[in-house]
Enzyme design. Structure first.
Site, PDB file in Angstrom:
ATOM      1  N   HIS A 301       0.829  -1.278  -0.145  1.00  0.00           N
ATOM      2  CA  HIS A 301       0.162   0.092  -0.110  1.00  0.00           C
ATOM      3  C   HIS A 301       0.889   1.146   0.067  1.00  0.00           C
ATOM      4  O   HIS A 301       0.630   2.215   0.607  1.00  0.00           O
ATOM      5  CB  HIS A 301      -0.820  -0.021   1.012  1.00  0.00           C
ATOM      6  CG  HIS A 301      -2.155  -1.075   1.021  1.00  0.00           C
ATOM      7  ND1 HIS A 301      -3.146  -0.879   0.636  1.00  0.00           N
ATOM      8  CD2 HIS A 301      -2.081  -2.406   1.525  1.00  0.00           C
ATOM      9  CE1 HIS A 301      -4.068  -1.830   0.498  1.00  0.00           C
ATOM     10  NE2 HIS A 301      -3.368  -2.749   1.078  1.00  0.00           N
ATOM     11  N   ASN A 326      -3.708  -5.683  -4.554  1.00  0.00           N
ATOM     12  CA  ASN A 326      -5.294  -6.192  -4.542  1.00  0.00           C
ATOM     13  C   ASN A 326      -6.011  -4.919  -5.086  1.00  0.00           C
ATOM     14  O   ASN A 326      -7.110  -5.142  -5.276  1.00  0.00           O
ATOM     15  CB  ASN A 326      -5.407  -6.178  -2.996  1.00  0.00           C
ATOM     16  CG  ASN A 326      -5.253  -7.498  -2.493  1.00  0.00           C
ATOM     17  OD1 ASN A 326      -4.275  -8.283  -2.988  1.00  0.00           O
ATOM     18  ND2 ASN A 326      -5.853  -8.146  -1.479  1.00  0.00           N
ATOM     19  N   ASP A 365      -0.889  -5.204   6.001  1.00  0.00           N
ATOM     20  CA  ASP A 365      -1.895  -6.144   5.063  1.00  0.00           C
ATOM     21  C   ASP A 365      -1.539  -6.189   3.786  1.00  0.00           C
ATOM     22  O   ASP A 365      -0.877  -5.615   2.959  1.00  0.00           O
ATOM     23  CB  ASP A 365      -3.405  -5.527   5.103  1.00  0.00           C
ATOM     24  CG  ASP A 365      -3.511  -4.068   4.637  1.00  0.00           C
ATOM     25  OD1 ASP A 365      -2.496  -3.468   4.914  1.00  0.00           O
ATOM     26  OD2 ASP A 365      -4.435  -3.642   4.203  1.00  0.00           O
ATOM     27  N   GLU A 366      -1.747  -7.343   3.094  1.00  0.00           N
ATOM     28  CA  GLU A 366      -1.998  -7.577   1.600  1.00  0.00           C
ATOM     29  C   GLU A 366      -0.783  -7.433   1.001  1.00  0.00           C
ATOM     30  O   GLU A 366      -0.422  -6.867   0.004  1.00  0.00           O
ATOM     31  CB  GLU A 366      -3.078  -6.661   0.920  1.00  0.00           C
ATOM     32  CG  GLU A 366      -4.321  -6.848   1.576  1.00  0.00           C
ATOM     33  CD  GLU A 366      -5.399  -5.776   0.690  1.00  0.00           C
ATOM     34  OE1 GLU A 366      -6.576  -6.292   0.581  1.00  0.00           O
ATOM     35  OE2 GLU A 366      -5.048  -4.816   0.452  1.00  0.00           O
ATOM     36  N   ILE A 367       0.392  -7.938   1.435  1.00  0.00           N
ATOM     37  CA  ILE A 367       1.613  -7.956   0.848  1.00  0.00           C
ATOM     38  C   ILE A 367       1.638  -8.865  -0.103  1.00  0.00           C
ATOM     39  O   ILE A 367       1.356  -9.809   0.000  1.00  0.00           O
ATOM     40  CB  ILE A 367       2.687  -8.352   1.746  1.00  0.00           C
ATOM     41  CG1 ILE A 367       2.772  -7.273   3.086  1.00  0.00           C
ATOM     42  CG2 ILE A 367       4.285  -8.190   1.387  1.00  0.00           C
ATOM     43  CD1 ILE A 367       3.718  -7.718   4.394  1.00  0.00           C
TER      44      ILE A 367
END
Lengths: 630, 867
Positions: A301, A326, A365-367
């Site tokens: 992010h 994502n 999150d969401e690596i």
């Protein structure tokens, strides 16, 4: 075969919950007397107390004084309180509210602060940013019916603020009869309570963390919008503003020493939070009992950082984005690079040390692994150090967390850091559970403190349709819409042992802003986000152990929603006004029983020959669905 | 699956491969085809026709020689047809004919050119090829766009080369063939004349090729022929666009991305398809030239392929080769998209003293003058920056150097004195004229807006107001010249607002009317009362709202209604009011208990679809009379020719359980359906007597045995599946289907004590969903004529002033375009324009929601699923 409503209806009235308090105090006794607010009404400190009130408490008092007269909220009953007019002529008037420090409560409090033994009252803004779990928000409130002074007792300025907030919600407005055609600006009218006496003995939150998360990176929100959110949060006693301030799409935050990030990463030069904006938001929040938990999400992010520091970002703008992130655009911090790690550490430290909160969010999150696989620099860095990606993530995390801990911060991370990666986290790390409510137990089993933020209950953006460009007919990934009813049925302690339960700090509803902006901020958030405020203040259950129900809550939620509107917050109506004025009359037995009722009726009509079968069906489902026999 | 019989197929080849093949073979113009598979894989088919390599006769070098930089073709010496450089007559005829602006002179030179070979049939195919090439090179050097005399000359020449037997035009064929061929050649990577970004004068090539592209586009009435785009994309090669050192790339990318959407983002290509009758082809082309344009996609083996797929291929190509990151000016802000539009690439700004002139409208009505003032106010106050990453900053030089537009002149082309907008807006729906033409020249000369009605002029003003962006206080467009020829596909483009479940103050309704007019919506369907509240003050029936409004201030007085109706009409909006009968009337009980059956009967689920229960006693003669006079009185508050009597969700159980209704039925010996028929006929007769045409919900036609006059308009709401049934009955219809157009769906159930309920019409109806609606699906040609249009609807159980804007906008704009521009629009390419109008709404104080992160709004296509 008739649907039964009587039981719900009875419950509603019997327990006297048709009041206007949100979150409802844990311990509430009300009467049925009308009580007017005297035109000379005043709020004073207990005589001879000797303590000097902090300025932010004085400010809170003047806000209360203002709202008492300016909310001008008519009762949510048919006639909007017209039936009270006659009784009000003979009703007593309240002219004084006394604020008192309750020395006894200190000895009985379960909080472990033990701090306020002296008579110098700390400001609200100091109490509000203490370590979570050590804040004292408790208060007691007594409003006699005979007009004798009302009293709020607390053992902290924060507790007094919570008491004042409750006190404000007791009052409604009836315009003067001859004010007929005057607009609402007409001052003539009565401010009154309809449930005097009111006795609240020791109201305190079930959970210390009652939050709301706002994403200001997908779309920008001006400072004024954030302040309006903070005011509304304070109205329902929320304690944490989780500020997801930056993300891959934009970097509106000015970080001292790293100004270029915002200069090159904000949507425009007008869409930046300057350092003084941040301080003003933090101060505004703290004065209203709200701690600002800022999050800089790393290492994912972060694509937008490439605008200012291209050397630190892997796979910036890589396409197709769906393989590398994502959400578009792709781009993550080069976690295996020592230069990037140093950069990240100093960036985080630089902003964190300007914030009073003892919490700071590093996201996590969401690596996306593929992004790193395709990044030559990262591959080289990994090869050189002989580390795997997971090991690199571990050192990256330890460096960043270590730096924050040195500044006295507890680190807050998204659940993946605890559940999906092999990263050593300090025991006091706070883990925010977002993917599913089912994952809270896993986090607790690992011994970390938990904040509930599950998408299946608390995501405010779900149900608005997919926002990806060419997604004709697609629904949002977390469809359907999370109604307030859904959020209200959340059980913070589900599937937790009592030891694990003690790790639950609380929870929050969240607004991810892909499809939100100042234009729909209020209607998408309010009154829904008030729901978790009650879940985590009052707790999901009655003292009897039974869960509170949406049927009990709706009328109070209507009331606080109408109050929000009076205060300039564009909270949406949950029902036609007709329903809001008539508690219970727009209830059904719940949609499933409606549907089943319909099905069963049709069955009965169409195949009369099989009456036996039908009656069996009816019997079978009647208990479950709330049917009575004809 | 497409495989050329004489060639081989190469699936998803990298550009290098394509180029190397293209070196060996001429690329057929019609090679872009699609398979029918899910991935829209495109194929390349080759012809074995060798490349034509005799471009050496061109008048001036395409290779960069030093003379070009100062004056590329200062003395155009067009290639003489026939290949004989000494043929002075041909030479002169071509040059003069293609540069004169005088029609007579042009005709003379055309004659002398053609008759140099005695007559047109003496022109061999080879001659025509040569002539076509001459046109191509003339276009490469200096082509100006659709107003270039070159184009007019071609049109004149075409008239000589019609083949009466095949209905083809030989010159048009040759042009298509040769121009396309030269175009592809220009772009062919690694050929000797190809564009190479690293050579000195490549930008000259790009400019030439773009001129050629523009020429082709104009020639075929498309702005840019799809083949041209394909060649441009393929043969330019990725290196051109990726080379960040090349300063020219941005300029040309800007040019391309402005040409491309003007051709492809418009519906013109769609209209070009044979099944649409080629309706958009400019009439002068059809008449004079009969250009035999074929759409490649429709020739694919395996049947015609829809425009959308062609679009996807085009966009995939664009994405693959250009990378959309460089497309910074893809968006222009028109919504709904005009049905005929061409735009250029010239920057143009509004002069500080810009004004709109009404000189061309004798006795201009005052509401038109007001509309002009509002337009001028928007032009000043919108301050909308272009939706590009730098919000237009990189156009600063272009804007600073742009010519200034000083005035827009309105011209009334109708008969006699123009009526007011207000009069025309509420006239019978079939009689309204909303068409207009708008031209904005690139050179700063006067813009002209022409229409045969005030309403048409108003629509044109609305369009004009969407053309401009703000940069440092300058109001500019980068797309001049602009030429628009526009009219709506459907006469009914509505929005329905329910003001009974929750009340909306007048200011909110007015703001909504403004927003509606910005997207050319022309009907406010006002569902003004319902069972929950009765805010409408009906003269003679004042007690209903006195006892039925939520609050003494939550009402609409006759003066309020007049204010709203006037405000709407001045903005081209007709107000279709609805008093829903006989259901949805519970609230009337408070003032007239004798007329309501099953008042607030419990459980409400058995007596009504929503609480509270209560319906008009349709079998009671007194109630029938009461209703007829109520409707008659209410309808006279509104100037519209339409009035709706609702008629949805009648609950039979309510009447079965109502003793009085049962007595009434027995006394008259009627069934409930017969009573409903009597009731409806009485209501509708009362409306007819005051000149109103009734509008009803679908149940009145489909579920009941009720006699409806033939002119009754039916609103389809339950499902789009019911449309065909309504059309079969021969009634005019309005699309209002819950599965496409209900704005309240997806917000959770609103009935209390309902923990896990979603809204009954879950899920949320996205703008993409409504945009994909086909208004004539399953209808015969005759039935298609019955479709008046359609609308989005806001039922207000969970809506109030707090969320009015955010729940309605910009979603409701999607049906505005659907019913103005016509169906078939592509959501992917519509999105940037929808962002644009939503941002403009916000600038104008309407709280439209963001459809995506701003990052995406500034980068069209980047947030697509496959980006």
């Amino acid at each position: 075969m008739k649907l039964s409503f009587t039981s719900i209806y009875t419950t509603l009235h019997a327990v006297g919950l048709v009041n206007a308090l949100w979150p409802v105090p844990r311990n509430l006794e009300t009467g049925t007397s009308l009580l007017k607010l005297s035109p000379s009404f005043d709020i004073q400190f207990e005589a001879g107390s000797g303590w000097s009130p902090p300025q932010d408490l004085l400010d809170a008092i003047s806000r209360t004084n203002y709202r008492l007269w300016n909310d001008k909220l008519g009762r949510l009953v048919v006639g909007r309180g017209e039936d009270d007019r006659e009784g009000l002529e003979s009703a007593s008037s309240l002219s004084l509210l006394t604020l008192a420090l309750d020395s006894h409560s200190q000895s009985t409090t379960t909080n472990d602060d033990g701090s306020s033994t002296s008579h110098s009252l700390l400001p609200i803004s100091v109490e509000a940013v203490k370590d979570i779990g050590t804040r004292s928000e408790e208060y007691s409130l007594k409003v006699p019916a005979d007009g004798s002074p009302a009293v709020i007792k607390a053992n902290s300025s924060l507790g007094l603020l919570r008491g004042l907030t409750t006190f404000e919600q007791l009052w409604h407005w009836l315009p003067a009869r001859d004010a007929g055609n005057a607009d609402e600006g007409d001052a003539r009218g009565v401010v009154y309570a309809y449930q005097a006496p009111v006795v609240i003995e020791r109201d305190y939150p079930a959970f210390p963390y009652r939050g709301f998360m706002l994403d200001t990176a997908r779309n920008f929100f001006p400072v004024d919008d954030i302040k309006r959110v903070l005011d509304t949060m304070s109205l329902v006693k929320m304690s944490v503003f989780h500020w997801h301030v930056v993300d891959s799409q934009s970097f509106p935050l000015t970080i001292p020493g790293f100004e270029e990030l915002a200069q090159k990463g904000a949507y425009s030069s007008n869409e930046i939070y300057s350092s003084s904006d941040v301080q003003s938001i933090v101060k505004y929040a703290a004065e209203r009992g709200i701690d600002v938990l800022m999050e800089i999400d790393i290492p994912g992010h972060t694509a937008v950082i490439a605008n200012a520091y291209p050397e630190h970002i892997a796979c910036p703008g890589a396409t197709p984005w769906s393989q590398y992130a994502n959400e578009p655009p792709a781009g993550q911090l080069r976690l295996a690079s020592s230069a990037t790690t140093n950069f990240t550490v100093s960036m985080l430290s630089s902003i964190a040390q300007t914030l009073p909160s003892t919490m700071f969010g590093t996201g996590g999150d969401e690596i996306n692994t593929k992004c790193y696989q395709k990044d030559p620099n990262t591959q080289e860095d990994l090869k050189r150090s002989g580390a795997t990606l997971e090991k690199a993530l571990d050192s990256f995390t330890q460096s960043t967390h270590g730096a924050l801990r040195q500044l006295g911060k507890k680190v807050v991370v998204w659940q993946e850091m605890a559940l999906d990666h092999r990263v050593s986290l300090a025991n006091d790390t706070i883990v925010t559970v977002w993917i599913s409510s089912k994952h809270a137990a896993k986090v607790a089993k690992k011994g970390f403190r938990v904040v509930h933020a599950p998408s299946d209950y608390f995501y405010l953006d779900c149900g608005g349709g997919g926002w990806i460009g060419n997604s004709a007919g697609m629904n949002s990934w977390c469809d359907p819409f999370k109604s307030w009813q859904k959020a209200y049925t959340f059980d913070p302690l589900a599937r937790l042992s009592s030891a694990e339960a003690s790790l639950v700090l609380g929870g929050q509803q969240l607004l991810w802003a892909e499809q939100a902006s100042p234009e729909n901020l209020d209607p998408i958030v309010w009154p829904r986000a008030a729901v978790s405020a009650e879940i985590f203040w009052t707790g999901p259950r009655h003292p009897s152990g039974q869960f509170r129900t949406v049927a009990e809550a709706l009328h109070r939620l209507h009331d606080v929603r109408f109050r929000m509107v009076q205060r300039g917050v564009r909270a949406i109506p949950l029902q036609p006004q007709w329903c809001a004025l008539r508690p219970g009359q727009c209830d059904s037995g719940g949609l499933p029983s409606m549907v089943w009722g319909f099905v069963l009726q049709k069955l009965a009509k169409v195949i009369e020959r099989y009456k036996l079968i039908v009656s069996l069906l009816t019997t079978k489902y009647s208990e479950h669905l709330g049917f009575n026999e004809p | 699956m497409v495989l050329g019989s004489e060639g081989r197929s190469e699936k998803q080849e990298p550009p290098g491969m394509i180029s190397s093949n293209a070196r060996r073979y001429r690329v057929c113009p019609n090679t872009l085809t699609l398979d029918n598979g899910p991935t829209n894989t495109w194929y390349y088919r080759e012809c074995r026709v060798p490349l034509i390599r005799h471009y050496d006769k061109r008048p001036c070098s395409l290779e960069g020689d030093s003379s070009m930089s100062s004056s590329p073709c200062s003395a155009p010496t067009p290639m003489p047809p026939g290949g004989d450089p000494d043929d002075n007559l041909l030479h002169q005829a071509f040059f003069m004919g293609s540069t004169t602006k005088n029609d007579e002179v042009r005709k003379t030179w055309a004659d002398s050119l053609v008759y140099s070979k005695q007559n047109s049939s003496n022109w061999t195919d080879n001659d025509l090829q040569e002539l076509s090439r001459a046109f191509a090179f003339r276009a490469i050097d200096t082509y100006e766009g659709p107003f270039d005399p070159l184009l007019d000359f071609i049109l004149v020449l075409c008239s000589y080369f019609r083949d009466p037997f095949s209905r083809k035009n030989r010159l048009a064929d040759a042009l298509e063939h040769e121009v396309g061929n030269i175009f592809s050649f220009t772009w062919k990577a690694e050929s000797e004349e190809s564009v190479n970004p690293r050579t000195a004068h490549h930008d000259r090539y790009v400019a030439g090729a773009l001129n050629l592209a523009k020429f082709m586009g104009d020639l075929f009435g498309l702005g840019l022929h799809i083949e041209a785009l394909r060649h441009l994309v393929i043969h330019a090669g990725p290196s051109l666009w990726d080379d960040s050192d090349w300063s020219g790339s941005e300029i040309y990318m800007t040019a391309i991305t402005q040409i491309v959407p003007s051709a492809l983002n418009s519906r013109s290509l769609y209209d070009f398809l044979p099944e649409r009758g080629g309706s958009w082809i400019p009439s002068k082309l059809v008449d004079q030239c009969e250009v035999n344009v074929y759409i490649t996609e429709t020739q694919a083996v395996g049947g015609p392929i829809t425009f959308e797929k062609g679009w996807i291929v085009t966009m995939l190509l664009l994405r693959t080769f250009l990378g959309l990151s460089t497309i910074t000016t893809f968006v222009y802000g028109l919504w709904p998209l005009p049905r005929g539009i061409t735009t250029g690439t010239t920057p143009l700004r509004l002069a500080p003293d810009f004004s709109v002139s009404l000189d061309g409208v004798r006795n201009a009505p005052s509401d038109l003058a007001s509309a002009v003032s509002r337009t001028q106010e928007y032009l000043k106050a919108d301050k909308l920056q272009a939706l590009v990453p730098d919000r237009g900053a990189s156009s600063r030089t272009a804007v600073a150097g742009a010519r200034s537009l000083r005035s827009l002149r309105l011209v009334y082309s109708g008969q006699g004195t123009p009526k007011s907008i207000s009069e025309e807006a509420v006239a019978a729906i079939e009689s309204r004229a909303e068409a207009y033409t708008l031209t904005v020249p690139a050179d700063g000369s006067e813009a002209v807006l022409t229409a045969s009605s005030s309403l048409g002029l108003f629509r044109g003003l609305t369009t004009f107001g969407q053309l401009w962006y703000d940069l440092d206080g300058a109001t500019y467009s980068l797309q001049a010249p602009i030429s628009i020829n526009d009219s709506p596909a459907y006469p009914y483009r509505g929005f329905m607002l329910d003001t009974a479940r929750n009340y909306f103050p007048i200011a909110d309704i007015k703001r909504t009317l403004d927003a509606m007019s910005w997207v050319k919506i022309n009907t406010l369907h006002w569902h003004v009362v319902d069972s929950q509240s009765f805010p409408l003050v009906v003269p003679g029936f004042n007690v209903i709202s006195e006892k039925g409004a939520y609050h003494s201030k939550a009402i609409y007085t006759p003066a309020d209604v007049k204010e709203i109706v006037d405000y709407a009409a001045a903005r081209g909006i007709d107000v279709l009011a609805e008093i829903d009968t006989p259901g949805h009337t519970s609230i009337i009980h408070h003032s007239f208990p004798e007329h309501i059956a099953c008042f607030e009967a419990a459980p409400w689920t058995q007596f009504a679809n929503e609480p509270p229960a209560g319906q008009l006693r349709l079998a009671s003669p007194a109630t029938v009379k009461f209703t007829a006079s109520l409707l008659s009185a209410a309808s006279q508050l509104f100037p519209s020719k339409f009035f709706s009597t609702g008629g949805d969700e009648i609950n039979a159980n309510c009447y079965r359980q109502d003793p009085q209704t049962q007595r009434d039925l027995a006394a008259q010996g009627k069934t409930l359906e017969q009573a409903l028929d009597t009731f409806t006929q009485a209501s509708h007769r009362a409306l007819a007597s005051v000149g109103k045409t009734p509008v009803v919900w679908q149940e009145m036609l489909l579920d009941h045995n009720v006699t409806l006059s033939k002119d009754t308009v039916i609103m389809v709401w339950i499902s789009s599946q019911n449309v065909a049934a309504v059309a079969r009955e021969g009634h005019r219809l309005v699309h209002a289907a819950s599965d496409f157009f209900y704005l309240d769906c997806g917000g959770g159930g609103w009935v209390g004590a309902n923990t896990n309920g979603n809204s009954w019409c879950d899920p949320f109806k996205t703008w993409q969903k409504s945009y994909s609606f086909n208004p004539v699906a399953g209808l015969t040609e005759a039935q298609k004529k019955l479709v008046l249009g359609g609308q989005h609807l806001l039922w207000a159980e969970q809506a109030g002033p707090s969320n009015l804007d955010s729940i309605v906008w910009p979603r409701a704009a999607s049906s505005a375009e659907l019913f103005w521009t016509g169906p078939g629009g592509n959501a992917r390419t519509a999105l940037p324009r929808l962002h644009d109008i939503a941002y403009r709404f916000v600038q104008r104080g309407v709280r439209a929601i963001p459809l995506q992160p701003e990052w995406c709004a500034l980068r069209p296509g980047k947030c697509d699923l496959d980006a």
